[in-house]
Design a protein around this motif. Sequence first.
Motif, PDB file in Angstrom:
ATOM      1  N   GLN A 111       0.801  -1.218   0.000  1.00  0.00           N
ATOM      2  CA  GLN A 111       0.000   0.000   0.000  1.00  0.00           C
ATOM      3  C   GLN A 111       0.841   1.280   0.000  1.00  0.00           C
ATOM      4  O   GLN A 111       0.559   2.199  -0.775  1.00  0.00           O
ATOM      5  N   PRO A 112       1.869   1.403   0.891  1.00  0.00           N
ATOM      6  CA  PRO A 112       2.676   2.639   0.829  1.00  0.00           C
ATOM      7  C   PRO A 112       3.323   2.832  -0.537  1.00  0.00           C
ATOM      8  O   PRO A 112       3.371   3.946  -1.079  1.00  0.00           O
ATOM      9  N   CYS A 113       3.838   1.749  -1.074  1.00  0.00           N
ATOM     10  CA  CYS A 113       4.480   1.875  -2.398  1.00  0.00           C
ATOM     11  C   CYS A 113       3.448   2.232  -3.474  1.00  0.00           C
ATOM     12  O   CYS A 113       3.734   3.007  -4.403  1.00  0.00           O
ATOM     13  N   PHE A 114       2.284   1.677  -3.427  1.00  0.00           N
ATOM     14  CA  PHE A 114       1.246   1.975  -4.410  1.00  0.00           C
ATOM     15  C   PHE A 114       0.850   3.446  -4.357  1.00  0.00           C
ATOM     16  O   PHE A 114       0.675   4.106  -5.387  1.00  0.00           O
ATOM     17  N   GLN A 137       2.614   5.892  -3.249  1.00  0.00           N
ATOM     18  CA  GLN A 137       3.696   6.724  -3.764  1.00  0.00           C
ATOM     19  C   GLN A 137       3.704   6.779  -5.292  1.00  0.00           C
ATOM     20  O   GLN A 137       3.900   7.826  -5.890  1.00  0.00           O
ATOM     21  N   ALA A 138       3.472   5.647  -5.955  1.00  0.00           N
ATOM     22  CA  ALA A 138       3.517   5.602  -7.421  1.00  0.00           C
ATOM     23  C   ALA A 138       2.198   6.058  -8.057  1.00  0.00           C
ATOM     24  O   ALA A 138       2.188   6.694  -9.121  1.00  0.00           O
ATOM     25  N   ALA A 139       1.077   5.757  -7.442  1.00  0.00           N
ATOM     26  CA  ALA A 139      -0.219   6.029  -8.061  1.00  0.00           C
ATOM     27  C   ALA A 139      -0.583   7.508  -8.015  1.00  0.00           C
ATOM     28  O   ALA A 139      -1.374   7.991  -8.823  1.00  0.00           O
ATOM     29  N   LYS A 140      -0.001   8.262  -7.043  1.00  0.00           N
ATOM     30  CA  LYS A 140      -0.357   9.668  -6.937  1.00  0.00           C
ATOM     31  C   LYS A 140       0.038  10.438  -8.228  1.00  0.00           C
ATOM     32  O   LYS A 140      -0.756  11.182  -8.780  1.00  0.00           O
ATOM     33  N   GLN A 141       1.272  10.234  -8.665  1.00  0.00           N
ATOM     34  CA  GLN A 141       1.717  10.911  -9.896  1.00  0.00           C
ATOM     35  C   GLN A 141       1.014  10.353 -11.121  1.00  0.00           C
ATOM     36  O   GLN A 141       0.636  11.080 -12.031  1.00  0.00           O
ATOM     37  N   LEU A 142       0.788   9.012 -11.119  1.00  0.00           N
ATOM     38  CA  LEU A 142       0.145   8.376 -12.259  1.00  0.00           C
ATOM     39  C   LEU A 142      -1.297   8.841 -12.409  1.00  0.00           C
ATOM     40  O   LEU A 142      -1.795   9.029 -13.532  1.00  0.00           O
ATOM     41  N   HIS A 143      -1.948   9.076 -11.295  1.00  0.00           N
ATOM     42  CA  HIS A 143      -3.344   9.482 -11.359  1.00  0.00           C
ATOM     43  C   HIS A 143      -3.491  10.842 -12.050  1.00  0.00           C
ATOM     44  O   HIS A 143      -4.422  11.081 -12.817  1.00  0.00           O
ATOM     45  N   ASN A 144      -2.555  11.750 -11.765  1.00  0.00           N
ATOM     46  CA  ASN A 144      -2.608  13.061 -12.421  1.00  0.00           C
ATOM     47  C   ASN A 144      -2.474  12.920 -13.948  1.00  0.00           C
ATOM     48  O   ASN A 144      -3.181  13.575 -14.716  1.00  0.00           O
TER      49      ASN A 144
END
Length: 541
Positions: A362-365, A367-374
């Motif tokens: 979850q922490p890794c997701f 971290q990566a999904a925040k930028q990807l979501h934009n």
Amino acid sequence: MAAKRGTKTSMKNMEKELLCPVCQEMYKQPLVLPCTHNVCQACAREVLGQQGYIGHGGDPSSEPTSPASTPSTRSPRLSRRTLPKPDRLDRLLKSGFGTYPGRKRGALHPQVIMFPCPACQGDVELGERGLAGLFRNLTLERVVERYRQSVSVGGAILCQLCKPPPLEATKGCTECRATFCNECFKLFHPWGTQKAQHEPTLPTLSFRPKGLICPDHKEEVTHYCKTCQRLVCQLCRVRRTHSGHKITPVLSAYQALKDKLTKSLTYILGNQDTVQTQICELEEAVRHTEVSGQQAKEEVSQLVRGLGAVLEEKRASLLQAIEECQQERLARLSAQIQEHRSLLDGSGLVGYAQEVLKETDQPCFVQAAKQLHNRIARATEALQTFRPAASSSFRHCQLDVGREMKLLTELNFLRAPEAPVIDTQRTFAYDQIFLCWRLPPHSPPAWHYTVEFRRTDVPAQPGPARWQRREEVRGTSALLENPDTGSVYVLRVRGCNKAGYGEYSEDVHLHTPPAPGTTRTAGTTAVPRMPQWRRRRPSLS
């Protein structure tokens, strides 16, 4: 020997004076047109035939039938012409009627025949009789014959009656209108017949009557009508046609005209140095014209090449601007295509997002999904509001060359200004003379003007009138200060530009008023005041 050679050279140099303007061959039986130009009788008939006139080509001195009137001895030009039949031609000439366009048979008012003179390019009136009312130019015929003999044109004159090969002619007969060798002359002039009374002459190529015969009355001409400028016979004098005209004996006209011609010719021959000087000036003018014309061609070519270079430079600049705009649009469209291709299933951004969704930490997701979501959000918005990144149209690159095309179409040599028009409403004379003018509409512009003036109430000096001149007058008005009182001045103006000076305006005459209360003491002379010019700023009103 030298004199003979000089005579031949002189005769050879005048050959162009002996050529018919129609056939460009030496005159044969030339007729004198009312405009004083000459034309061969056969050529005149042909010209009238081309104009549609039939039956008016009668010859006042037609050749009668002679032993030499065979197809082999006729002029080659006559064989190519289509003429009316002899019996019909004679019938038409006797009746005075012909058939041609615009005329009815038996018309009470026959049409006057017009002949297009090939020399002066004008239509001359021949009257109702056509060529039958013209005189033959016997003097010109004699000059042509002398010319042929001097330059040996055509070689020896051959007998026209011999069997081939013909012998050289030794005699001629004016009555038979033929040339003979000795044997043929005896054969065709046997003793005891009327032909034996014919007097032999020297062989010639052209037989002509002994004198001029009136074409109207078939009598020898004896007088000259100065009013009509035409030779007339005794019967012509008593006819109403020459009633009240000034008629003199032909001897008087001959002597007067010969004296005038001799005097003019003597003047020309006495001024051969002047003629040669003018020839040299004309030859120099020819050379200068050739050089100036070549320079003008080079200048025009250079200017046109300059226009072409400017157009080529402009074309390259416009094409470069279009090329840059095109590359920029292609780059933007290519980037947009790449972005959309990344949205395909299993590739690019979508594939990466699918792999990120497989992350269980979850922490890794986060971290990566925040930028990807934009990025996915922006891609989704772009998908929903799709619009090409650049327009494919180049309408903003269209050129409007209508004005330039009109200028190029109207491109022409610069013309000098037209004659100015004097503004009489604003021109006046009092203690000073104010001259005002304007250029006509559509006149080329003038860089400056030249104003000329002179007094007309002073005794004329020998030679041409002398004008006082003011050069390079700017504007369209000028002021003459301190003119002579009680005088009449004539003024004119012309414009100038790069093409040179234009035409003068019409002369305008202005009368200055007399000096008030001026009296002159006996023995004193009034000293004329020289007029002075000064520039006047045109009024804005």
